[in-house]
Design a protein around this motif. Structure first.
Motif, PDB file in Angstrom:
ATOM      1  N   ASP A 142      -3.440  -2.718  -4.940  1.00 48.08           N
ATOM      2  CA  ASP A 142      -4.302  -2.065  -3.836  1.00 48.08           C
ATOM      3  C   ASP A 142      -5.799  -1.982  -4.281  1.00 48.08           C
ATOM      4  O   ASP A 142      -6.745  -1.469  -3.074  1.00 48.08           O
ATOM      5  CB  ASP A 142      -3.920  -0.472  -3.696  1.00 48.08           C
ATOM      6  CG  ASP A 142      -3.865   0.119  -2.471  1.00 48.08           C
ATOM      7  OD1 ASP A 142      -3.371  -0.656  -1.530  1.00 48.08           O
ATOM      8  OD2 ASP A 142      -3.942   1.452  -2.198  1.00 48.08           O
ATOM      9  N   GLU A 143      -6.421  -2.385  -5.307  1.00 46.26           N
ATOM     10  CA  GLU A 143      -7.573  -2.348  -5.722  1.00 46.26           C
ATOM     11  C   GLU A 143      -7.951  -3.825  -6.085  1.00 46.26           C
ATOM     12  O   GLU A 143      -7.085  -4.468  -6.138  1.00 46.26           O
ATOM     13  CB  GLU A 143      -7.834  -1.214  -6.948  1.00 46.26           C
ATOM     14  CG  GLU A 143      -7.519   0.202  -6.462  1.00 46.26           C
ATOM     15  CD  GLU A 143      -8.345   0.802  -5.322  1.00 46.26           C
ATOM     16  OE1 GLU A 143      -9.560   0.288  -5.121  1.00 46.26           O
ATOM     17  OE2 GLU A 143      -8.098   1.809  -4.811  1.00 46.26           O
TER      18      GLU A 143
ATOM     19  N   HIS B 175       0.778  -1.171   0.085  1.00 44.30           N
ATOM     20  CA  HIS B 175      -0.006   0.220  -0.024  1.00 44.30           C
ATOM     21  C   HIS B 175       0.780   1.373   0.054  1.00 44.30           C
ATOM     22  O   HIS B 175       0.761   2.146  -0.839  1.00 44.30           O
ATOM     23  CB  HIS B 175      -1.071  -0.021   1.130  1.00 44.30           C
ATOM     24  CG  HIS B 175      -1.833   1.279   1.361  1.00 44.30           C
ATOM     25  ND1 HIS B 175      -3.160   1.305   0.535  1.00 44.30           N
ATOM     26  CD2 HIS B 175      -1.749   2.277   2.057  1.00 44.30           C
ATOM     27  CE1 HIS B 175      -3.428   2.415   0.875  1.00 44.30           C
ATOM     28  NE2 HIS B 175      -2.811   3.260   1.614  1.00 44.30           N
TER      29      HIS B 175
ATOM     30  N   THR C 265      -6.410   6.764   2.493  1.00 44.56           N
ATOM     31  CA  THR C 265      -7.217   5.306   2.757  1.00 44.56           C
ATOM     32  C   THR C 265      -6.376   4.532   3.691  1.00 44.56           C
ATOM     33  O   THR C 265      -5.269   4.178   3.830  1.00 44.56           O
ATOM     34  CB  THR C 265      -7.116   4.658   1.371  1.00 44.56           C
ATOM     35  OG1 THR C 265      -7.962   5.533   0.745  1.00 44.56           O
ATOM     36  CG2 THR C 265      -7.945   3.322   1.596  1.00 44.56           C
TER      37      THR C 265
ATOM     38  N   THR D 273       2.414   1.650  -3.452  1.00 44.91           N
ATOM     39  CA  THR D 273       1.823   2.135  -4.299  1.00 44.91           C
ATOM     40  C   THR D 273       1.509   3.664  -4.221  1.00 44.91           C
ATOM     41  O   THR D 273       1.442   4.325  -5.265  1.00 44.91           O
ATOM     42  CB  THR D 273       0.233   1.484  -4.129  1.00 44.91           C
ATOM     43  OG1 THR D 273       0.602  -0.176  -4.347  1.00 44.91           O
ATOM     44  CG2 THR D 273      -0.708   1.820  -5.207  1.00 44.91           C
ATOM     45  N   THR D 274       1.237   4.077  -2.992  1.00 43.87           N
ATOM     46  CA  THR D 274       1.107   5.518  -2.802  1.00 43.87           C
ATOM     47  C   THR D 274       2.426   6.274  -3.330  1.00 43.87           C
ATOM     48  O   THR D 274       2.318   7.349  -3.751  1.00 43.87           O
ATOM     49  CB  THR D 274       1.009   5.559  -1.359  1.00 43.87           C
ATOM     50  OG1 THR D 274      -0.201   5.016  -0.754  1.00 43.87           O
ATOM     51  CG2 THR D 274       0.587   7.316  -1.125  1.00 43.87           C
TER      52      THR D 274
ATOM     53  N   GLN E  79      -5.550   9.991  -2.319  1.00 41.00           N
ATOM     54  CA  GLN E  79      -6.563   9.336  -2.071  1.00 41.00           C
ATOM     55  C   GLN E  79      -5.854   7.903  -1.270  1.00 41.00           C
ATOM     56  O   GLN E  79      -6.315   7.489  -0.334  1.00 41.00           O
ATOM     57  CB  GLN E  79      -7.358   8.864  -3.010  1.00 41.00           C
ATOM     58  CG  GLN E  79      -8.532   7.770  -2.685  1.00 41.00           C
ATOM     59  CD  GLN E  79      -9.209   7.300  -3.989  1.00 41.00           C
ATOM     60  OE1 GLN E  79      -8.696   7.222  -4.895  1.00 41.00           O
ATOM     61  NE2 GLN E  79     -10.602   6.957  -3.474  1.00 41.00           N
ATOM     62  N   SER E  80      -4.673   7.387  -1.865  1.00 40.83           N
ATOM     63  CA  SER E  80      -4.372   6.344  -1.272  1.00 40.83           C
ATOM     64  C   SER E  80      -3.565   6.524   0.139  1.00 40.83           C
ATOM     65  O   SER E  80      -3.531   5.553   0.836  1.00 40.83           O
ATOM     66  CB  SER E  80      -3.190   5.803  -2.348  1.00 40.83           C
ATOM     67  OG  SER E  80      -2.564   4.325  -1.878  1.00 40.83           O
TER      68      SER E  80
END
Length: 227
Positions: free
Chosen positions: A168-169, A72, A223, A75-76, A219-220
């Motif tokens: 992540d999705e 996560h 979250t 990815t961010t 957003q990441s």
């Protein structure tokens, strides 16, 4: 269902903004002017679909190899990095036709070489007409469109971003969104040709893509990590 839609929408938006004005977009437009559009479109789409699925599989497998917390965070960071990269490209863009001219010059050189070689192989091609169906899908044009697109996308921002999104999705949503986005962009390139490609502002596309990546990064970051 919500994660599927979210993965689909993110992947679709990212793919469209990443692929419009990309080298593979210009390559598809130029190839479609010189070869049958059906073969160019099928070759480009086949390569992009394979690339999207491979990227999503890598992203899906990543949380099983590394903790979800780390994937996560990675990815961010990727989203912010790609956003800044795209914004830098947009601000430093000197001319919208530069990349188009570069791709066209490379394909022109390949075109001349292939034309000389094809003249020597005309007799052999006549002997292969007994297999029109197979020859259609394994023709040099299809393979050329496939290879140019596949290797042009390998290691590109869109591929790495797809891996990050799939980690992540929902991977199925990411694949579906990626394929739909690739199909829209490639079809537009093939049907619109060079006239459409030359009207696209690479600067605006790069800036829009950069803003989108930054938004995804924010957003990441906000979250919470899924358990």
């Amino acid at each position: 269902m919500t994660t599927l839609v979210q993965g689909f929408s993110k992947s679709l938006a990212m793919t469209v903004l990443s692929e419009i004005g990309d080298k593979t977009f210009f390559a598809a437009a130029i190839l479609a002017m010189r070869h049958p559009r059906r073969l160019v479109l099928s070759g480009c789409l086949a390569a992009l679909i394979v690339m999207t699925i491979l990227s999503a599989v890598v992203g899906w497998a990543a949380p099983n190899l590394i903790s979800r917390k780390w994937t996560h965070h990675i990815t961010t960071v990727l989203f912010f990095g790609f956003g800044l990269w795209s914004l830098w490209d947009g601000f430093m863009e000197s001319g919208d036709d530069e990349e188009l001219a570069e791709v066209e010059a490379k394909l022109d050189a390949d075109w001349k070489d292939n034309t000389k070689q094809s003249r020597r192989e005309d007799d052999d091609d006549l002997k292969k007409k007994s297999r029109p169906f197979l020859a259609q899908f394994f023709s040099p044009i299809f393979l050329k469109a496939f290879s140019i697109t596949f290797f042009g996308e390998w290691g590109d921002k869109s591929q790495l971003a797809t891996i990050g999104l799939a980690a992540d999705e929902d991977p199925f949503g990411v694949v579906l969104g990626g394929i739909v986005g690739q199909a829209l962009c490639t079809t537009a390139a093939v049907l619109g040709g060079k006239s459409l490609a030359s009207q696209i502002s690479e600067k605006i596309v790069a800036l829009s893509g950069g803003v989108l990546f930054i938004v995804f990064g924010i957003q990441s970051f906000l979250t919470p990590v899924k358990s």
